[in-house]
Design a protein around this motif. Structure first.
Motif, PDB file in Angstrom:
ATOM      1  N   VAL A 180       0.860  -1.182   0.000  1.00 37.32           N
ATOM      2  CA  VAL A 180       0.000   0.000   0.000  1.00 37.32           C
ATOM      3  C   VAL A 180       0.895   1.231   0.000  1.00 37.32           C
ATOM      4  O   VAL A 180       1.794   1.358   0.842  1.00 37.32           O
ATOM      5  CB  VAL A 180      -0.937   0.030   1.224  1.00 37.32           C
ATOM      6  N   TYR A 181       0.656   2.112  -0.972  1.00 35.89           N
ATOM      7  CA  TYR A 181       1.417   3.344  -1.082  1.00 35.89           C
ATOM      8  C   TYR A 181       0.514   4.538  -0.753  1.00 35.89           C
ATOM      9  O   TYR A 181      -0.648   4.556  -1.140  1.00 35.89           O
ATOM     10  CB  TYR A 181       1.966   3.528  -2.503  1.00 35.89           C
ATOM     11  N   ARG A 182       1.056   5.516  -0.058  1.00 34.57           N
ATOM     12  CA  ARG A 182       0.326   6.756   0.220  1.00 34.57           C
ATOM     13  C   ARG A 182       1.041   7.912  -0.452  1.00 34.57           C
ATOM     14  O   ARG A 182       2.238   8.127  -0.250  1.00 34.57           O
ATOM     15  CB  ARG A 182       0.232   7.014   1.722  1.00 34.57           C
ATOM     16  N   ALA A 183       0.301   8.663  -1.275  1.00 32.48           N
ATOM     17  CA  ALA A 183       0.875   9.858  -1.888  1.00 32.48           C
ATOM     18  C   ALA A 183       1.232  10.857  -0.802  1.00 32.48           C
ATOM     19  O   ALA A 183       0.459  11.082   0.135  1.00 32.48           O
ATOM     20  CB  ALA A 183      -0.109  10.459  -2.887  1.00 32.48           C
ATOM     21  N   LYS A 184       2.406  11.454  -0.895  1.00 32.55           N
ATOM     22  CA  LYS A 184       2.904  12.370   0.126  1.00 32.55           C
ATOM     23  C   LYS A 184       1.904  13.486   0.428  1.00 32.55           C
ATOM     24  O   LYS A 184       1.333  14.093  -0.478  1.00 32.55           O
ATOM     25  CB  LYS A 184       4.220  12.994  -0.332  1.00 32.55           C
ATOM     26  N   ASN A 185       1.690  13.719   1.714  1.00 32.64           N
ATOM     27  CA  ASN A 185       0.870  14.836   2.199  1.00 32.64           C
ATOM     28  C   ASN A 185      -0.571  14.769   1.709  1.00 32.64           C
ATOM     29  O   ASN A 185      -1.225  15.804   1.510  1.00 32.64           O
ATOM     30  CB  ASN A 185       1.498  16.172   1.778  1.00 32.64           C
ATOM     31  N   THR A 186      -1.091  13.554   1.500  1.00 37.56           N
ATOM     32  CA  THR A 186      -2.482  13.376   1.067  1.00 37.56           C
ATOM     33  C   THR A 186      -3.087  12.199   1.821  1.00 37.56           C
ATOM     34  O   THR A 186      -2.408  11.494   2.575  1.00 37.56           O
ATOM     35  CB  THR A 186      -2.582  13.093  -0.446  1.00 37.56           C
ATOM     36  N   THR A 187      -4.378  11.955   1.566  1.00 33.92           N
ATOM     37  CA  THR A 187      -5.038  10.742   2.051  1.00 33.92           C
ATOM     38  C   THR A 187      -5.330   9.809   0.885  1.00 33.92           C
ATOM     39  O   THR A 187      -6.226   8.991   0.955  1.00 33.92           O
ATOM     40  CB  THR A 187      -6.345  11.098   2.781  1.00 33.92           C
ATOM     41  N   VAL A 204      -7.842 -16.103  -0.425  1.00 34.17           N
ATOM     42  CA  VAL A 204      -7.177 -15.646   0.799  1.00 34.17           C
ATOM     43  C   VAL A 204      -7.637 -14.233   1.131  1.00 34.17           C
ATOM     44  O   VAL A 204      -7.531 -13.327   0.311  1.00 34.17           O
ATOM     45  CB  VAL A 204      -5.644 -15.677   0.646  1.00 34.17           C
ATOM     46  N   SER A 205      -8.152 -14.038   2.332  1.00 29.22           N
ATOM     47  CA  SER A 205      -8.601 -12.722   2.784  1.00 29.22           C
ATOM     48  C   SER A 205      -7.574 -12.124   3.739  1.00 29.22           C
ATOM     49  O   SER A 205      -7.037 -12.818   4.605  1.00 29.22           O
ATOM     50  CB  SER A 205      -9.960 -12.833   3.488  1.00 29.22           C
ATOM     51  N   VAL A 206      -7.324 -10.839   3.572  1.00 30.69           N
ATOM     52  CA  VAL A 206      -6.332 -10.152   4.397  1.00 30.69           C
ATOM     53  C   VAL A 206      -6.941  -8.861   4.938  1.00 30.69           C
ATOM     54  O   VAL A 206      -7.440  -8.035   4.167  1.00 30.69           O
ATOM     55  CB  VAL A 206      -5.060  -9.815   3.585  1.00 30.69           C
ATOM     56  N   LEU A 207      -6.912  -8.707   6.246  1.00 28.41           N
ATOM     57  CA  LEU A 207      -7.330  -7.466   6.881  1.00 28.41           C
ATOM     58  C   LEU A 207      -6.095  -6.582   7.011  1.00 28.41           C
ATOM     59  O   LEU A 207      -5.135  -6.933   7.685  1.00 28.41           O
ATOM     60  CB  LEU A 207      -7.935  -7.735   8.255  1.00 28.41           C
ATOM     61  N   ILE A 208      -6.110  -5.448   6.350  1.00 27.27           N
ATOM     62  CA  ILE A 208      -4.928  -4.594   6.291  1.00 27.27           C
ATOM     63  C   ILE A 208      -4.954  -3.578   7.427  1.00 27.27           C
ATOM     64  O   ILE A 208      -5.908  -2.819   7.585  1.00 27.27           O
ATOM     65  CB  ILE A 208      -4.845  -3.877   4.929  1.00 27.27           C
ATOM     66  N   SER A 209      -3.887  -3.602   8.211  1.00 29.85           N
ATOM     67  CA  SER A 209      -3.676  -2.608   9.261  1.00 29.85           C
ATOM     68  C   SER A 209      -2.380  -1.881   8.947  1.00 29.85           C
ATOM     69  O   SER A 209      -1.350  -2.522   8.700  1.00 29.85           O
ATOM     70  CB  SER A 209      -3.597  -3.275  10.639  1.00 29.85           C
ATOM     71  N   LEU A 210      -2.412  -0.570   8.954  1.00 35.49           N
ATOM     72  CA  LEU A 210      -1.224   0.196   8.608  1.00 35.49           C
ATOM     73  C   LEU A 210      -0.140   0.088   9.664  1.00 35.49           C
ATOM     74  O   LEU A 210       0.999   0.482   9.435  1.00 35.49           O
ATOM     75  CB  LEU A 210      -1.597   1.669   8.401  1.00 35.49           C
ATOM     76  N   ASP A 211      -0.490  -0.469  10.831  1.00 39.77           N
ATOM     77  CA  ASP A 211       0.512  -0.689  11.869  1.00 39.77           C
ATOM     78  C   ASP A 211       1.181  -2.049  11.735  1.00 39.77           C
ATOM     79  O   ASP A 211       2.113  -2.365  12.456  1.00 39.77           O
ATOM     80  CB  ASP A 211      -0.122  -0.599  13.262  1.00 39.77           C
ATOM     81  N   ASP A 212       0.689  -2.857  10.782  1.00 40.16           N
ATOM     82  CA  ASP A 212       1.187  -4.228  10.622  1.00 40.16           C
ATOM     83  C   ASP A 212       1.895  -4.337   9.287  1.00 40.16           C
ATOM     84  O   ASP A 212       1.277  -4.377   8.239  1.00 40.16           O
ATOM     85  CB  ASP A 212       0.023  -5.220  10.678  1.00 40.16           C
ATOM     86  N   THR A 213       3.228  -4.363   9.294  1.00 39.91           N
ATOM     87  CA  THR A 213       3.997  -4.480   8.070  1.00 39.91           C
ATOM     88  C   THR A 213       4.888  -5.722   8.060  1.00 39.91           C
ATOM     89  O   THR A 213       5.780  -5.848   7.254  1.00 39.91           O
ATOM     90  CB  THR A 213       4.881  -3.239   7.873  1.00 39.91           C
ATOM     91  N   LYS A 214       4.632  -6.638   8.956  1.00 41.81           N
ATOM     92  CA  LYS A 214       5.456  -7.840   9.024  1.00 41.81           C
ATOM     93  C   LYS A 214       5.153  -8.759   7.846  1.00 41.81           C
ATOM     94  O   LYS A 214       4.044  -8.810   7.333  1.00 41.81           O
ATOM     95  CB  LYS A 214       5.192  -8.588  10.334  1.00 41.81           C
TER      96      LYS A 214
END
Length: 218
Positions: free
Chosen positions: A134-141, A201-211
């Motif tokens: 998941v990529y976030r554009a700088k200074n945006t949502t 396969v289902s994945v719940l994405i948490s931005l605190d979980d990058t393992k």
């Protein structure tokens, strides 16, 4: 591409002026001065590549024109966010992407530092072998979800709990009967309730979980 041509022209003019002025006005320590100023000019060129000075003066009317200014690749896909645009391109059989910031006046370009990778997970199971980012554009949502699926015969089904449409890009492979597919979608204001399904396969994405974890099919 004009981006590189402009910088080469700047270097040529700067070094030419340095040579002329040094020969005309400098009598002592001429060689040392030339070396120091040359290093300073090269540092300015590097700084101008990371933080393009063009962005101080003008905007591009479309993301395609902004992209073509600093890249020679062929655009093979495009996805608009609220404050950015994702460009997918192919250059000499190598696939890549860039994220261009969008303003009310138009688009600008940032060769570097245009996004953050806020999530990454590799999935290994009997049915799925892929990488989710998941990529976030700088200074945006603005968030862009990318799924790379390797060594498969056909594209797989990918969906999420937002009802998003995923753009599929087939990558060329020199291995017979082996394919590589990449999938992209745009998400605004991604939260911890975001869920993606890759095949079965289902994945719940948490931005605190990058393992990097091994996931089994549900």
């Amino acid at each position: 591409m004009l981006f590189r041509i402009v910088r080469l022209l700047f270097l040529f003019i700067a070094l030419l002026c340095l040579f002329i002025l040094t020969n005309k006005y400098v009598k002592k320590h001429k060689r040392q001065l030339i070396v120091l100023v040359t290093i300073a000019v090269l540092c300015l060129d590097l700084l101008g590549t990371i933080f393009p000075f063009e962005n101080l003066f003008f905007y591009f009317p479309s993301p395609d024109k902004a992209f073509s200014y600093f890249n020679t690749g062929e655009i093979i896909g495009k996805m608009d966010g609220e404050e950015s645009t994702l460009i997918l391109y192919r250059d000499d059989r190598i696939d890549g992407f860039c994220i261009l910031p969008k303003y009310y006046k138009g688009w600008q370009f940032r060769p570097f530092l245009s996004y953050d990778t806020v999530y990454q997970k590799k999935l290994y199971s009997q049915s799925v072998n892929c990488d989710i980012k998941v990529y976030r554009a700088k200074n945006t949502t603005d968030y862009y979800v990318a799924v790379d699926n390797w060594f498969v015969d056909n594209p797989i089904n990918i969906s999420d709990n937002r009802g998003s449409e995923f753009l599929c890009i087939a990558e060329e492979s020199s291995i017979e009967d082996v394919n590589f597919y990449s999938y992209y979608t745009y998400i605004e204001e991604l939260n911890d309730g975001y869920k993606i399904k890759v095949g079965d396969v289902s994945v719940l994405i948490s931005l605190d979980d990058t393992k990097l974890e091994r996931s089994e099919s549900e």
